[in-house]
Write a protein that holds these residues in place. Structure first.
Motif, PDB file in Angstrom:
ATOM      1  N   ASN A 268       0.879  -1.171   0.000  1.00  0.00           N
ATOM      2  CA  ASN A 268       0.000   0.000   0.000  1.00  0.00           C
ATOM      3  C   ASN A 268       0.921   1.227   0.000  1.00  0.00           C
ATOM      4  OD1 ASN A 268      -1.429   2.295   0.987  1.00  0.00           O
ATOM      5  ND2 ASN A 268      -3.023   0.954   1.785  1.00  0.00           N
ATOM      6  N   VAL A 275       0.561  -5.894   1.033  1.00  0.00           N
ATOM      7  CA  VAL A 275      -0.856  -6.274   0.927  1.00  0.00           C
ATOM      8  C   VAL A 275      -0.933  -7.724   0.487  1.00  0.00           C
ATOM      9  CG1 VAL A 275      -1.522  -3.917   0.369  1.00  0.00           C
ATOM     10  CG2 VAL A 275      -1.076  -5.539  -1.489  1.00  0.00           C
ATOM     11  N   GLY A 278      -3.272 -10.574  -4.897  1.00  0.00           N
ATOM     12  CA  GLY A 278      -4.501 -10.188  -5.566  1.00  0.00           C
ATOM     13  C   GLY A 278      -4.905  -8.752  -5.323  1.00  0.00           C
ATOM     14  N   GLU A 279      -4.387  -8.150  -4.238  1.00  0.00           N
ATOM     15  CA  GLU A 279      -4.722  -6.753  -3.960  1.00  0.00           C
ATOM     16  C   GLU A 279      -3.807  -5.823  -4.753  1.00  0.00           C
ATOM     17  OE1 GLU A 279      -5.115  -5.538   0.091  1.00  0.00           O
ATOM     18  OE2 GLU A 279      -6.002  -7.447   0.711  1.00  0.00           O
ATOM     19  N   THR A 280      -4.366  -4.700  -5.152  1.00  0.00           N
ATOM     20  CA  THR A 280      -3.620  -3.740  -5.972  1.00  0.00           C
ATOM     21  C   THR A 280      -2.820  -2.782  -5.100  1.00  0.00           C
ATOM     22  OG1 THR A 280      -5.265  -3.871  -7.730  1.00  0.00           O
ATOM     23  CG2 THR A 280      -3.875  -1.918  -7.701  1.00  0.00           C
ATOM     24  N   GLY A 281      -1.629  -2.446  -5.568  1.00  0.00           N
ATOM     25  CA  GLY A 281      -0.787  -1.500  -4.851  1.00  0.00           C
ATOM     26  C   GLY A 281       0.462  -1.206  -5.650  1.00  0.00           C
ATOM     27  N   SER A 305      -0.730  -5.899  -9.271  1.00  0.00           N
ATOM     28  CA  SER A 305      -1.085  -6.885  -8.244  1.00  0.00           C
ATOM     29  C   SER A 305      -0.441  -8.205  -8.641  1.00  0.00           C
ATOM     30  CB  SER A 305      -2.608  -7.039  -8.123  1.00  0.00           C
ATOM     31  OG  SER A 305      -3.152  -7.493  -9.353  1.00  0.00           O
ATOM     32  N   ASN A 307      -0.551 -12.550  -8.862  1.00  0.00           N
ATOM     33  CA  ASN A 307      -1.458 -13.686  -9.011  1.00  0.00           C
ATOM     34  C   ASN A 307      -0.635 -14.978  -8.966  1.00  0.00           C
ATOM     35  OD1 ASN A 307      -3.254 -15.647  -9.789  1.00  0.00           O
ATOM     36  ND2 ASN A 307      -3.656 -14.810 -11.820  1.00  0.00           N
TER      37      ASN A 307
END
Length: 433
Positions: A268, A275, A278-281, A305, A307
């Protein structure tokens, strides 16, 4: 096809074992040979021996572009200069250039990772690669060049520029793989059309495009106009150059990061905490095998992100989502975060609009305004004023629907927005802030 079957298909446990061994080694090497890292780690109370498991990487401070600039030109090098065989540097258009060095082994590693990338992107040793990335201090051209030779393919070192000549060479030499920025690929299509040529009559099978964020809609536009299968490549000179990660032709669903040589993290950008997958940052990279210029927890400013799900191509290395923008390219318009790629995705869905645009930001009093300049197709300007207004309203409406921001739309004639041989200039920010 997979270039290095042994390493590209390693089980997760084996990848992580390699990463931990190499992480310990690179932290030790950086601490002992680069005064910047020793000082920073001493101030943070961290010693190389504190790295006992992969999660311990989060104990280490970040490295930023400003750190590289503060140590200009060679202060971040971890080997004596007589071991450095290659130097690259950024353009320095936004500040002091960042300078990176390579040992002979670094060049060999880079070539192998680029060969992996080119093969994942559809190239084989039987291909002719038309390499329109710029050669010189920029890493793009030489990175693709050495990777092509490592793969065993034939490479045309055309570089950027002389666009009409490039089109003639494409027609006569019949290359099968195109490498350049996505915006320049579209410019090449325009140049071919102006010369009465059609990419459908050329011999291209695949294109590997990178060095600037581009959308899924842009992929469709390129594939339609250039008659090839387009995939994304990622890299940055501070970490290695192109070939840090590559999208495979089989899935076209994220770019495999070559994890035996790099550790990617997503944080973040506000809290600077990691994070979940899969979470964007913001994308963070640690180079594990670079000898001359190791970077540890480098803040790329790129938004992505990770995967970890299996890929149909058989490669086991984690995939990063295509870069959707940069934290330093993100526009805040009346409190809303806006990325150029979001605007691009709207424009590419409108048939009367060309894939060339610029975002112009101004401040009127205390209010920020965003003007979207976009080229329209031939003949649109001959339409009635009422129809032009309708098109402007349609574009503005779609952007408002997607982003919740009201924008001005300025339709301009074809070929009036400057073309770039490298990275396209998408944002002009006139605010004095």
């Amino acid at each position: 096809m997979i270039f290095n079957m042994e390493f590209e298909t390693l089980p997760r446990e084996a990848i992580e074992a390699i990463q931990l061994r190499r992480l310990k080694a690179v932290v030790e090497r950086a601490y002992n040979n680069v005064p910047f890292y020793r000082k920073k780690y001493d101030e943070a109370g961290i010693k190389p021996a504190d790295i006992q498991k992969l999660e311990d990487i989060q104990k280490l401070p970040f490295t930023t572009k400003q750190d590289l600039r503060d140590n200009y030109p060679f202060g971040m090098f971890a080997v004596p200069m007589d071991n450095v065989v290659r130097i690259h540097a950024s353009s320095g258009t936004t500040g002091q250039p960042t300078v990176v060095g390579y040992t002979a082994r670094d060049i060999s590693t880079w070539a192998e990772l680029m060969a992996r990338s080119l093969q994942a992107g559809g190239a084989t040793r039987d291909d002719i690669i038309h390499n329109a990335y710029g050669y010189g201090l920029f890493t793009g051209g030489l990175g693709v060049h050495y990777g092509s030779e490592c793969l065993g393919a034939s490479v045309i070192p055309i570089s950027g520029g002389m666009t009409e000549r490039q089109v003639l060479i494409m027609k006569d030499f019949r290359p099968s793989i195109l490498t350049c920025t996505p915006s320049y690929a579209l410019h090449l299509a325009e140049a071919a059309e102006e010369n009465g040529l059609d990419f459908a009559d050329f011999n291209f099978r695949a294109g590997i495009f990178g060095a600037e964020p581009w959308s899924e809609a842009m992929r469709k536009e390129i594939e339609s106009k250039l008659h090839l299968s387009a995939v994304d490549i990622y890299g940055l000179s501070e970490v290695m150059g192109p070939g840090v990660a590559q999208e495979c032709q089989e899935a076209k669903a994220g770019l495999h990061v070559w994890e035996d040589h790099f550790i990617p993290e997503i944080i973040n950008p506000d809290t600077e905490k990691n994070v979940a997958a899969g979470e964007t940052g913001e994308l963070i990279f640690t180079s594990l095998t670079k000898e001359a210029f190791p970077v540890i927890r480098y803040r790329t400013r790129d938004i992505s992100s990770l995967n970890y799900s299996p890929c149909v191509c058989g490669r086991t290395h984690v995939r990063m989502h295509r870069v959707s923008g940069r934290t330093d390219d993100m526009l805040i318009i009346r409190g809303v975060n806006v990325f150029p790629s979001q605007i691009e995705s709207v424009l590419m869905e409108i048939s009367q609009v060309e894939p060339h645009y610029q975002l112009v930001v101004d401040r009127e009093g205390a209010m920020d305004t965003l003007t979207v300049k976009v080229e329209v197709g031939e003949g649109v300007f001959s339409d009635e004023v009422k129809q032009l207004q309708s098109l402007q309203g349609e574009i503005a409406g779609h952007i408002k629907e997607l982003l919740g921001v009201s924008v001005k739309v300025k339709l301009v004639e074809p070929k009036t927005i400057a073309r770039s041989q490298g990275k396209a200039v998408r944002v002009i920010d006139n605010r004095k802030i």
